[in-house]
Design an enzyme around this catalytic site. Structure first.
Site, PDB file in Angstrom:
ATOM      1  N   ASP A  40      34.789  45.639  28.472  1.00 28.23           N
ATOM      2  CA  ASP A  40      34.977  46.666  29.585  1.00 28.23           C
ATOM      3  C   ASP A  40      35.243  48.013  28.755  1.00 28.23           C
ATOM      4  OD1 ASP A  40      35.339  47.801  32.051  1.00 28.23           O
ATOM      5  OD2 ASP A  40      37.359  47.085  32.056  1.00 28.23           O
TER       6      ASP A  40
ATOM      7  N   SER B  16      42.889  50.220  40.835  1.00 29.64           N
ATOM      8  CA  SER B  16      42.781  49.681  42.164  1.00 29.64           C
ATOM      9  C   SER B  16      43.503  47.991  42.101  1.00 29.64           C
ATOM     10  CB  SER B  16      41.584  49.353  42.721  1.00 29.64           C
ATOM     11  OG  SER B  16      40.680  48.521  41.607  1.00 29.64           O
TER      12      SER B  16
ATOM     13  N   ALA C 184      45.983  47.199  39.049  1.00 35.41           N
ATOM     14  CA  ALA C 184      47.386  47.389  38.667  1.00 35.41           C
ATOM     15  C   ALA C 184      47.696  48.567  38.432  1.00 35.41           C
ATOM     16  CB  ALA C 184      47.552  46.443  37.378  1.00 35.41           C
ATOM     17  N   GLN C 185      49.093  49.014  38.266  1.00 36.64           N
ATOM     18  CA  GLN C 185      49.490  50.250  37.701  1.00 36.64           C
ATOM     19  C   GLN C 185      50.427  50.137  36.561  1.00 36.64           C
ATOM     20  OE1 GLN C 185      50.826  51.977  41.351  1.00 36.64           O
ATOM     21  NE2 GLN C 185      52.815  52.129  40.536  1.00 36.64           N
TER      22      GLN C 185
END
Lengths: 454, 113
Positions: free
Chosen positions: A283, A119, A121-122
């Site tokens: 994370d 949502s 970054a790509q």
């Protein structure tokens, strides 16, 4: 969309969720774990519906068992952050804007198809056009594959608008006496700060370099090296490392990877972060970790990092020793040093419950179940109305994360059995540490002299 | 008496630089003693031992002062570790400069558009 209309949209979504949860929990009549589990599930679904800012806020909340109910923390861990990729043209324009040149001029073989899209970054793949000397390790030759992570266009403004709305809600919640003890506004400010840091990709790059440096002596660990020459606030370029996702671990095993050793080592790597280095990948989930054909664990995405102080690390190690050797008294004693305040009248109950949980989930079963232990323990503290200190929540959460990742690699791994040698070595090192010796030497010397002169 | 043991006691004495008056008096008595008089009785032994420890303490203090007050620097292993950390910081700084340059290039290109 204006801030006002976005605010109304978010409010409507929140009201819908509140109504749904009221219905599901029989308007608050349902109590305990089941009620909390239903609320947690709805919280996760709401975050996913509300978009990137709330997904990120949910992820940050998932590392704070000191604030949120254990059921919420473990549920938010599963937040799905997969969205459709934005067009390659937008990403190319973004790179051009950030780096001042077309991706085809900066890189060889820039691939228009994204290899991952979240949502915020790509990621696209390309190759280095010129050789590059990274901060750690040898030179990356021209033609080395790289992963280019780019923030989605306009994401900062979108998140800032949502955070402004969330901040206003937090201020209102602050006025409710029942909620004030959680300090919603202060918590929101803390989360906003963390999110702001996450939106600057250079922070992620710095932590990756630090991690790579600290684990340079570990041949089982690899961290993609950053190409700073092409990295800015909104673009992060790093070495592309081939490997299997943890969901494809079967293939890795067929290729000769020893999953059991790797899983045990993965647990040790995480404990080293939490208990020795003082920072950890907060994370960590199967999507941020993969196994290379050389049998290494490759760590990705250092967006959220937790930190432990020296005093916390020492106490956490003692609690860990208590748990791995089934010594509930020791675990509880050192829990106090992490700020767990158990009143005299509750002490017997907590000790008894803790011993029971240790026996039931860690000692008796053929394979220790840390997750069930943690859930049971945190729930028991919540039921006893005992405040969970930040460092303590961190420990419990860290252990569960370690177990989750290890099981994704090798499902039969007994984390407690694997943790025993590391924890024992760690305690021995702590006992022999210069500071501790300095603290204890005078008393020991005095005693020696007393004996000698007696 | 074993030299290591004396050193251990010296370290203890150094940590207790502000030791009590009794200890200081014992050291003073011991310093006045003639060689070989430690065997003249329990008090003489304690005074002699205190003086020995104090002497070793002074040596230890001087050594620590030479090392800039930090015993850690004395070992070459620690020194290598520090150099390694420093080299990493310098490389980090280079990375930081390169990233800033990339940002400047981006801004300059935007201005030229």
């Amino acid at each position: 969309m204006t801030e006002g209309s976005r605010g109304r949209q978010l409010l409507l979504a929140a009201l819908k969720s509140a109504l749904k949860i009221s219905w599901q929990t029989r308007f608050g009549l349902m109590r305990g774990h089941r009620r909390r589990a239903l609320i947690a599930r709805e919280a996760r679904l709401s975050c996913e519906r509300l978009g990137p800012a709330f997904i990120k806020l949910g992820q940050l909340a998932s590392v704070r068992p000191d604030v949120f109910a254990p059921e919420t923390v473990f549920e938010l861990e599963q937040l799905q952050d997969r969205v459709a990729a934005v067009s390659a043209d937008s990403i190319r324009a973004e790179i051009r804007r950030e780096l001042g040149a077309d991706p085809d001029a900066l890189f060889a073989d820039f691939e228009d198809e994204a290899i991952a899209a979240g949502s915020v970054a790509q990621v696209h793949r390309a190759k280095l056009r010129r050789a590059y000397r990274p901060v750690i390790g040898p030179e990356l030759a021209a033609g080395t594959p790289v992963a280019i992570k780019v923030l989605r266009p306009g994401i900062e403004a979108l998140i800032a608008a949502d955070l402004a709305v969330a901040r206003r809600w937090a201020e209102r919640l602050n006025r409710w006496r029942r909620l004030a003890r959680w300090r919603p506004a202060a918590l929101m400010d803390e989360f906003s700060g963390m999110l702001g840091r996450e939106l600057d990709l250079r922070n992620e790059g710095r932590i990756a370099d630090r991690f790579g440096q600290d684990f340079a002596d570990d041949r089982f660990v690899i961290v993609p090296r950053v190409v700073w020459r092409h990295t800015t606030r909104r673009v992060l370029v790093s070495e592309y490392v081939e490997g299997w996702r943890l969901s494809e671990i079967g293939e890795a095993e067929r290729a000769g990877i020893d999953a059991r050793t790797l899983a045990a080592h993965g647990a040790e790597v995480f404990m080293r972060q939490v208990l020795v280095l003082g920072y950890f990948h907060a994370d960590l989930h199967p999507a941020n970790l993969f196994v290379t054909p050389q049998g290494q664990l490759c760590f990705l995405d250092f967006g959220i990092v937790g930190r432990t102080s020296s005093a916390q690390r020492e106490a956490i190690a003692q609690v860990l020793i208590g748990l791995v050797y089934g010594d509930a008294d020791r675990a509880l004693r050192y829990s106090r040093e992490l700020g767990l305040e158990v009143t005299a009248e509750r002490e017997d109950t907590v000790r008894r419950e803790m011993a029971g949980l240790v026996k039931r989930h860690l000692l008796d079963p053929p394979r220790a179940d840390v997750r069930s232990f943690a859930l049971g323990f945190l729930s028991m503290l919540a039921d006893q109305r005992i405040t969970i200190p930040a460092g303590y929540g961190l420990l419990v959460k860290a252990l569960v994360t370690v177990e989750g990742v290890s099981h994704a690699i090798y499902p039969d791994l007994d984390l407690m059995e694997s943790a025993r040698p590391f924890a024992t070595r760690l305690i021995a090192a702590q006992l022999m540490g210069r500071d501790r010796l300095r603290r204890r030497l005078p008393a020991a010397g005095r005693r020696a002299l007393e004996v000698l002169l007696a | 008496m074993n030299q290591d043991f004396i050193k251990l006691l010296a370290a203890w004495a150094l940590f207790h630089e502000s030791a009590d008056e009794g200890w200081k008096a014992a050291v003073a008595q011991g310093q006045k003693q003639q060689p070989g008089s430690m065997s003249e009785g329990p008090d003489a032994f304690v005074h002699g031992l205190a003086a020995l420890v104090d002497e070793e303490k002074e040596k230890l203090k001087a050594r620590l002062a030479e090392d800039g007050g930090d015993a850690a620097a004395a070992s070459s292993g620690d020194l290598a570790e520090r150099l390694d950390a420093l080299a990493f910081e310098i490389r980090e700084l280079r990375g930081c400069m390169e990233s800033l340059q990339a940002t400047v290039d981006g801004l300059a290109a935007r201005r030229g558009d």
